[in-house]
Design an enzyme around this catalytic site. Structure first.
Site, PDB file in Angstrom:
ATOM      1  N   HIS A  22     -56.960 -43.899  -8.147  1.00  0.00           N
ATOM      2  CA  HIS A  22     -56.014 -45.009  -7.958  1.00  0.00           C
ATOM      3  C   HIS A  22     -56.623 -46.075  -7.039  1.00  0.00           C
ATOM      4  O   HIS A  22     -56.554 -47.266  -7.324  1.00  0.00           O
ATOM      5  CB  HIS A  22     -54.716 -44.519  -7.284  1.00  0.00           C
ATOM      6  CG  HIS A  22     -53.866 -43.604  -8.106  1.00  0.00           C
ATOM      7  ND1 HIS A  22     -53.374 -42.406  -7.621  1.00  0.00           N
ATOM      8  CD2 HIS A  22     -53.394 -43.713  -9.375  1.00  0.00           C
ATOM      9  CE1 HIS A  22     -52.634 -41.823  -8.554  1.00  0.00           C
ATOM     10  NE2 HIS A  22     -52.635 -42.586  -9.634  1.00  0.00           N
ATOM     11  N   LYS A  46     -40.695 -37.506 -13.955  1.00  0.00           N
ATOM     12  CA  LYS A  46     -41.744 -36.492 -14.008  1.00  0.00           C
ATOM     13  C   LYS A  46     -41.385 -35.178 -13.302  1.00  0.00           C
ATOM     14  O   LYS A  46     -42.262 -34.402 -12.958  1.00  0.00           O
ATOM     15  CB  LYS A  46     -43.028 -37.050 -13.387  1.00  0.00           C
ATOM     16  CG  LYS A  46     -43.809 -37.940 -14.331  1.00  0.00           C
ATOM     17  CD  LYS A  46     -45.161 -38.268 -13.752  1.00  0.00           C
ATOM     18  CE  LYS A  46     -46.040 -38.964 -14.782  1.00  0.00           C
ATOM     19  NZ  LYS A  46     -47.293 -39.434 -14.166  1.00  0.00           N
ATOM     20  N   ARG A  96     -58.472 -43.815 -18.180  1.00  0.00           N
ATOM     21  CA  ARG A  96     -59.601 -42.963 -17.811  1.00  0.00           C
ATOM     22  C   ARG A  96     -60.350 -42.473 -19.032  1.00  0.00           C
ATOM     23  O   ARG A  96     -61.558 -42.319 -19.029  1.00  0.00           O
ATOM     24  CB  ARG A  96     -59.108 -41.740 -17.007  1.00  0.00           C
ATOM     25  CG  ARG A  96     -58.554 -42.075 -15.652  1.00  0.00           C
ATOM     26  CD  ARG A  96     -57.699 -40.973 -15.109  1.00  0.00           C
ATOM     27  NE  ARG A  96     -56.533 -40.746 -15.957  1.00  0.00           N
ATOM     28  CZ  ARG A  96     -55.514 -39.957 -15.660  1.00  0.00           C
ATOM     29  NH1 ARG A  96     -55.532 -39.280 -14.534  1.00  0.00           N
ATOM     30  NH2 ARG A  96     -54.502 -39.822 -16.482  1.00  0.00           N
ATOM     31  N   SER A 134     -53.225 -37.085 -10.333  1.00  0.00           N
ATOM     32  CA  SER A 134     -52.377 -36.549  -9.257  1.00  0.00           C
ATOM     33  C   SER A 134     -51.941 -35.124  -9.602  1.00  0.00           C
ATOM     34  O   SER A 134     -51.881 -34.251  -8.729  1.00  0.00           O
ATOM     35  CB  SER A 134     -51.140 -37.426  -9.075  1.00  0.00           C
ATOM     36  OG  SER A 134     -51.509 -38.725  -8.720  1.00  0.00           O
TER      37      SER A 134
HETATM   38  O1  PNS Z   1     -48.189 -43.028 -12.766  1.00  0.00           O
HETATM   39  P1  PNS Z   1     -47.328 -42.964 -13.987  1.00  0.00           P
HETATM   40  O2  PNS Z   1     -46.296 -41.898 -13.796  1.00  0.00           O
HETATM   41  O3  PNS Z   1     -48.095 -42.821 -15.260  1.00  0.00           O
HETATM   42  O4  PNS Z   1     -46.533 -44.376 -14.093  1.00  0.00           O
HETATM   43  C1  PNS Z   1     -45.567 -44.588 -15.076  1.00  0.00           C
HETATM   44  C2  PNS Z   1     -44.794 -45.878 -14.822  1.00  0.00           C
HETATM   45  C3  PNS Z   1     -44.185 -45.885 -13.437  1.00  0.00           C
HETATM   46  C4  PNS Z   1     -45.742 -47.058 -14.933  1.00  0.00           C
HETATM   47  C5  PNS Z   1     -43.700 -46.009 -15.918  1.00  0.00           C
HETATM   48  O5  PNS Z   1     -42.993 -44.826 -16.001  1.00  0.00           O
HETATM   49  C6  PNS Z   1     -42.706 -47.142 -15.685  1.00  0.00           C
HETATM   50  O6  PNS Z   1     -43.062 -48.299 -15.662  1.00  0.00           O
HETATM   51  N1  PNS Z   1     -41.424 -46.790 -15.486  1.00  0.00           N
HETATM   52  C7  PNS Z   1     -40.357 -47.748 -15.245  1.00  0.00           C
HETATM   53  C8  PNS Z   1     -39.325 -47.722 -16.359  1.00  0.00           C
HETATM   54  C9  PNS Z   1     -39.693 -48.687 -17.484  1.00  0.00           C
HETATM   55  O7  PNS Z   1     -39.896 -49.860 -17.267  1.00  0.00           O
HETATM   56  N2  PNS Z   1     -39.737 -48.157 -18.716  1.00  0.00           N
HETATM   57  C10 PNS Z   1     -40.035 -48.955 -19.891  1.00  0.00           C
HETATM   58  C11 PNS Z   1     -41.522 -49.129 -20.135  1.00  0.00           C
HETATM   59  S1  PNS Z   1     -42.176 -47.758 -20.986  1.00  0.00           S
END
Ligand code: PNS
Length: 168
Positions: A22, A46, A96, A134
């Protein structure tokens, strides 16, 4: 004279916990935009996180303290709404390996559907971090493995404090 346009991007994620992968991406992103907001999702789907949102926020603030154009925030609800709220024009995400691509493409397309003005920028972390996540960091640490070269020192310290019986 015309005012210079400033580019602001969001780097969203769960960051449970922050990894060197990150941080690598944050450093790369901060080089190409004027302002980068690292945004921790508060209501992640999650499952139960290891670290609370304030703990994750503190780890990120500590680790990015030397990066002048990087700030840390938290959000819940839709990412596109948060982007609008902070005036960000782009979302930064790391890819990645090919396995990340499908999930990332789906999210990018959904975000584009929700807000056609918001762009997603994909960047690759340094190749030494291509296997770092993570989820793996938590799993390996909880089983006694050494993750000290894969996460910042402040994260190692917090992992030690968080996981009972870990004297590493
Ligand atoms: O580190 P991660 O868990 O892969 O991040 C995921 C994240 C936070 C980027 C994604 O879950 C997110 O943007 N959630 C907010 C809800 C949202 O906007 N959902 C619609 C887009 S798919």
């Amino acid at each position: 004279m015309q005012k210079a346009k400033r580019t602001k991007a969001i780097y969203p994620g769960t960051f449970d916990p922050l990894t060197n992968g990150h941080l690598d991406l944050i450093a790369r992103g901060a080089k190409i935009v004027d302002e980068l907001v690292v945004a921790i999702l508060r209501n992640s789907e999650k499952g139960t996180p290891l670290f609370t949102v304030p703990e994750r926020e503190a780890m990120l603030c500590e680790a990015t303290a030397g990066m002048g154009n990087v700030s840390v925030a938290t959000f819940d609800g839709l990412l596109v709404d948060f982007a609008k709220q902070v005036g960000a024009k782009a979302v930064l995400r790391g890819i990645r390996a090919v396995s990340d691509y499908e999930y990332e493409l789906q999210m990018a397309m959904m975000n584009r559907k929700l807000d056609p003005e918001l762009e997603t920028l994909f960047m690759m972390p340094g190749e030494r971090y291509t296997y770092v996540s993570s989820r793996l960091i938590k799993g390996v640490f909880q089983l006694g493995g050494d993750v000290s070269s894969l996460v910042p020192l402040n994260v190692v310290e917090r992992l030690k404090a968080k996981v009972p019986g870990s004297a590493r």
